[in-house]
Design a protein around this motif. Structure first.
Motif, short mmCIF file in Angstrom:
data_model
loop_
_atom_site.label_atom_id
_atom_site.label_comp_id
_atom_site.label_asym_id
_atom_site.label_seq_id
_atom_site.Cartn_x
_atom_site.Cartn_y
_atom_site.Cartn_z
N TYR A 9 1.63 -12.38 -15.41
CA TYR A 9 0.68 -11.26 -14.98
C TYR A 9 1.06 -9.93 -15.11
CZ TYR A 9 -1.72 -15.61 -13.38
OH TYR A 9 -2.51 -16.80 -13.25
N PHE A 12 -0.95 -6.89 -9.74
CA PHE A 12 -0.68 -7.59 -8.42
C PHE A 12 -1.89 -8.64 -8.25
CE2 PHE A 12 1.07 -3.31 -7.74
CZ PHE A 12 2.52 -3.77 -7.37
N ILE A 13 -1.67 -9.67 -7.49
CA ILE A 13 -2.67 -10.55 -7.28
C ILE A 13 -3.51 -9.94 -5.82
CG2 ILE A 13 -1.76 -12.43 -8.42
CD1 ILE A 13 -0.79 -13.61 -5.84
N VAL A 15 -4.11 -11.08 -2.89
CA VAL A 15 -3.31 -11.39 -1.68
C VAL A 15 -1.97 -10.38 -1.52
CG1 VAL A 15 -1.58 -13.25 -0.63
CG2 VAL A 15 -3.52 -13.99 -1.67
N GLU A 16 -1.58 -10.18 -2.43
CA GLU A 16 -0.37 -9.19 -2.35
C GLU A 16 -1.25 -7.48 -1.99
OE1 GLU A 16 1.34 -9.43 -6.31
OE2 GLU A 16 2.93 -10.71 -5.59
N LEU A 17 -2.39 -7.56 -2.49
CA LEU A 17 -2.74 -6.17 -2.25
C LEU A 17 -3.04 -6.12 -0.72
CD1 LEU A 17 -4.77 -5.44 -5.61
CD2 LEU A 17 -3.09 -3.83 -4.70
N ALA A 19 -1.86 -7.93 1.47
CA ALA A 19 -0.96 -7.65 2.48
C ALA A 19 -0.18 -6.35 2.54
CB ALA A 19 0.14 -8.79 2.05
N SER A 20 -0.21 -5.58 1.23
CA SER A 20 0.47 -4.27 1.59
C SER A 20 -0.51 -3.35 2.18
CB SER A 20 0.64 -3.73 -0.04
OG SER A 20 -0.39 -3.70 -0.65
#
Length: 158
Positions: A9, A12-13, A15-17, A19-20
């Protein structure tokens, strides 16, 4: 047997976005609250410092006025009579909470100056050639100052 290659990929997926963004938001909230408390303290201290400066400046003005002529104190008012048919009155107006200097020529009021603002109490005591001025500000802070004036005998020897 087949081997499946996993796709790489390029980003970012979701979920990562999320969370950040959550971590950044928590950091921002704490930073803003700390900055706000520092600003409140700074504003409070600035107001106190400014009022101290205004009172000090007002005391300096009163000191120079008290050296300009003959002094008479009655009912917390100071009258300064000069030799050129002029006089000044230093009074405290409780309604406006200001210490005011009125300037007179031939018993006609020429002008007025506000010397100090936001004053709750103003008291003047005289003991021979010493004047004690007591000032209480609206926030409860108190200032006092002693002014020593030269007597006519001192002025003749100077």
């Amino acid at each position: 047997m087949r081997i499946h290659k996993m796709k790489k990929y390029k980003g970012f997926i979701l979920v990562e976005l999320i969370a950040s963004l959550l971590i950044f938001s928590i950091f921002a909230v704490f930073s803003i609250s700390i900055l706000g408390s520092f600003m409140k303290g700074y504003i409070k201290e600035s107001k106190i410092e400014n009022e101290d400066l205004y009172v000090s400046e007002g005391m300096t003005i009163l000191d120079s006025l008290l050296k300009q002529g003959n002094i008479k104190v009655t009912n917390n008012e100071i009258e300064i009579t000069k030799s050129d048919n002029t006089h000044s009155n230093i009074t405290f107006n409780r309604y406006t909470q200001k210490i005011i200097v009125d300037y007179y020529e031939n018993n006609v009021k020429v002008t007025s100056n506000n010397v100090m603002l936001k004053i709750k109490e103003f008291n003047v005591l005289q003991n021979k050639n010493a004047f004690y001025i007591f000032i209480t500000c609206n926030d409860g802070r108190r200032y006092r100052r002693c002014f020593i004036l030269k007597t006519p005998e001192d002025q003749g020897t100077a």
